[in-house]
Design an enzyme around this catalytic site. Structure first.
Site, PDB file in Angstrom:
ATOM      1  CB  SER A 255      34.473  42.910  34.705  1.00  0.00           C
ATOM      2  OG  SER A 255      34.725  44.271  34.983  1.00  0.00           O
ATOM      3  CE  LYS A 256      41.137  42.021  36.873  1.00  0.00           C
ATOM      4  NZ  LYS A 256      40.930  41.575  35.501  1.00  0.00           N
TER       5      LYS A 256
END
Ligand code: GLU
Length: 524
Positions: A255-256
């Site tokens: 994920s970011k």
């Protein structure tokens, strides 16, 4: 005759394309290519609240940038079109209706208030959430009365109350779900006549003759329901192959938080598509042939479902960076010029929309860092007019520099700072930045004095001879080679990050280089 393989990538245009989606697209594409089959691009745009046209554009841009081409669908059309779900709403209605007629689905007239009441009771009693199947048992008369009264309704699937649903995943083997664990009678058609993801997805996979569904593992919990829907329709379901997870280094889903995930971010950061394709193709897939570098075409020949791994893949940013360096070095000078120019001038990929919550620092690109802007005619121009450089001069200087920077670039973005010294007169750096840690001010002054003579000899020497000359100067001064070069680099380029020094001096010209050294000396 074997059935033609038909696979699809079916993104919902509700966000920018990211690594996970691209991996799914790529594996489907490679499978189609390796089997001589068809790769279909379908837009699952049933979620109209999160839909944005710009995400459709981003999908096409990303696929084009990666070189992943499709055979049917998207903007291309084909025999089983339209391939955009919002253009197929009538069809889904028809099929939902068919299931009602077959007794496999039913009208549900429960309003939002009632559903909310059930939800509340379930939460209070710690019961699993879900519809209580109230309308599953309405009599034909009750249904007719409701319809005649114009009551809004949804259509729900009759999920079997007992038994289990079994399917074989190509990678994970047999998967068995108790039917009581499938969501109780999910909605297929909403009250506004829009289909849910499940209905549209199944109808389309069937109508488009999809033979293999390859998608992320997060869809596994939906698959038993999908298998039930195929059964309800009386259709054979495609083969399922849920792809291995892609995790960050901490073992959690990528994920970011881990870094860049959207393709726009990778593009804006200066990755080459070849590097991304190569690296992403190995996320959860291994060929065990000792080869690291594959082109898209080679992968399209080699790919087999047997090469997929069950274990999650770990996204290693360092490894991707390594690939990027390899592919940068494999470019011709002309190609490297084309790829770096947008970053040098701050145009094109350098300006892509990236995730606003992107935690990465903004790369240093554009005229502010390079001294070169993009002219109205699409040719580079020198920002500092006192340099008296025409577009042709700028291009020539950049072209000469390309072989030198090629060795040093990790990212295309690194080019901007590296070319800067050619296009503007750098300010004399502060003394503290010029004096190497291991030597003092007086010695640094001596270095710069010797540098003038050294630089003047360079045009007549080849690379090896100029290296040897630099070494002999360092020896004469009783210092390390690095401590001889550093003050000269700072004086000539104004920066610690520069392409190889001797080559840079030759491109800038001896006269200008000497002038810059003299200017710096004046500060000592
Ligand atoms: N539209 C779904 C998505 O966005 C497709 C899932 C599937 O491949 O069935 O991922």
């Amino acid at each position: 005759m074997e059935k033609e393989v038909r696979v699809r990538y079916a993104p919902s245009p509700t966000g920018l394309q990211h690594i996970g989606g691209v991996r799914t697209a790529l594996f489907n594409y490679l499978y189609a290519r390796s089997q001589g089959g068809k790769f279909i691009l379908r837009l699952e745009d049933t979620d109209r609240t999160r839909y944005d046209e710009k995400y459709v554009q981003n999908l096409y841009d990303t696929m084009a940038w990666l070189g992943i081409d499709w055979d049917e669908g998207g903007s291309k059309g084909g025999e089983y079109g339209p391939y955009v779900q919002s253009e197929r709403f009538e069809l889904y209605k028809e099929y939902a209706q068919k299931l009602v007629e077959k007794g496999e689905a039913y009208y549900c007239f429960c309003d939002a208030e009632r559903l909310e009441r059930i939800r509340k009771i379930q939460t209070e009693n710690k019961l699993p959430p879900g519809y209580d199947r109230n309308c599953r048992h309405l009599t034909p008369e009750e249904i007719k009365a409701n319809l005649d009264a114009g009551k809004p309704y949804v259509i729900r699937l009759k999920v079997p109350l007992e038994g289990e649903t079994k399917f074989t995943d190509h990678l994970l083997g047999d998967i068995v779900w108790k039917n009581e664990d499938i969501s109780p009678d999910p909605v297929l058609l909403k009250s506004d006549g829009f289909p849910t993801y499940h209905l549209a997805n199944i109808v389309d996979d069937h109508m488009m003759k999809i033979t293999h569904v390859m998608r992320a593992q997060e869809w596994i919990p939906s698959t038993p329901l999908h298998v039930q829907m195929y059964r309800s329709f009386g259709w054979e379901h495609p083969e399922f192959c849920h792809l291995p997870m892609v995790n960050g280094s901490d073992g959690k889903k990528l994920s970011k938080r881990h870094g860049s995930t959207s393709l726009n971010e990778f593009r804006a950061r200066g990755y080459l598509p070849q590097a991304i394709v190569n690296y992403v193709a190995l996320l959860g897939c291994s060929y065990d042939d000792g080869v690291d570098m594959y082109t898209l075409e080679e992968l399209g020949k080699k790919f087999k479902l047997e090469h997929l791994n069950k274990a999650p893949a770990v996204f290693d940013y360092k490894k991707l960076e390594w690939y990027n360096g390899q592919y940068i070095r494999a470019l011709t000078d002309e190609e490297l010029y084309k790829w770096t120019l947008p970053f040098i001038t701050g145009t094109g990929d350098a300006c892509l929309e990236i995730n606003p919550e992107n935690p990465q620092p903004k790369p240093k690109v554009g005229p502010e860092y390079s001294g070169v802007a993009m002219g109205d005619d699409g040719e580079p121009v020198c920002v500092d007019s006192s340099m008296n450089m025409s577009s042709a001069d700028v291009k020539a200087a950049l072209m000469k520099l390309m072989p030198l920077i090629k060795e040093r670039l990790h990212f295309l973005t690194d080019a901007a700072e590296m070319v800067h010294f050619l296009f503007t007169e750098p300010a004399v750096p502060p003394k503290a930045d010029i004096i190497p840690k291991k030597i003092d001010e007086a010695k640094t002054k001596e270095v710069l004095e010797n540098a003038i003579e050294f630089v003047k000899q360079l045009p007549s020497l080849d690379h090896e001879a100029s290296e040897a000359l630099a070494k002999s100067y360092a020896e004469k001064l009783g210092i390390k080679l690095g401590d001889f070069m550093m003050p000269i680099r700072m004086a000539v380029t104004g920066s610690r990050v520069s392409p190889p020094l001797m080559g840079s001096i030759l491109i800038l010209g001896v006269e200008k280089s000497v002038e810059r050294i003299r200017r710096t000396l004046a500060e000592f």
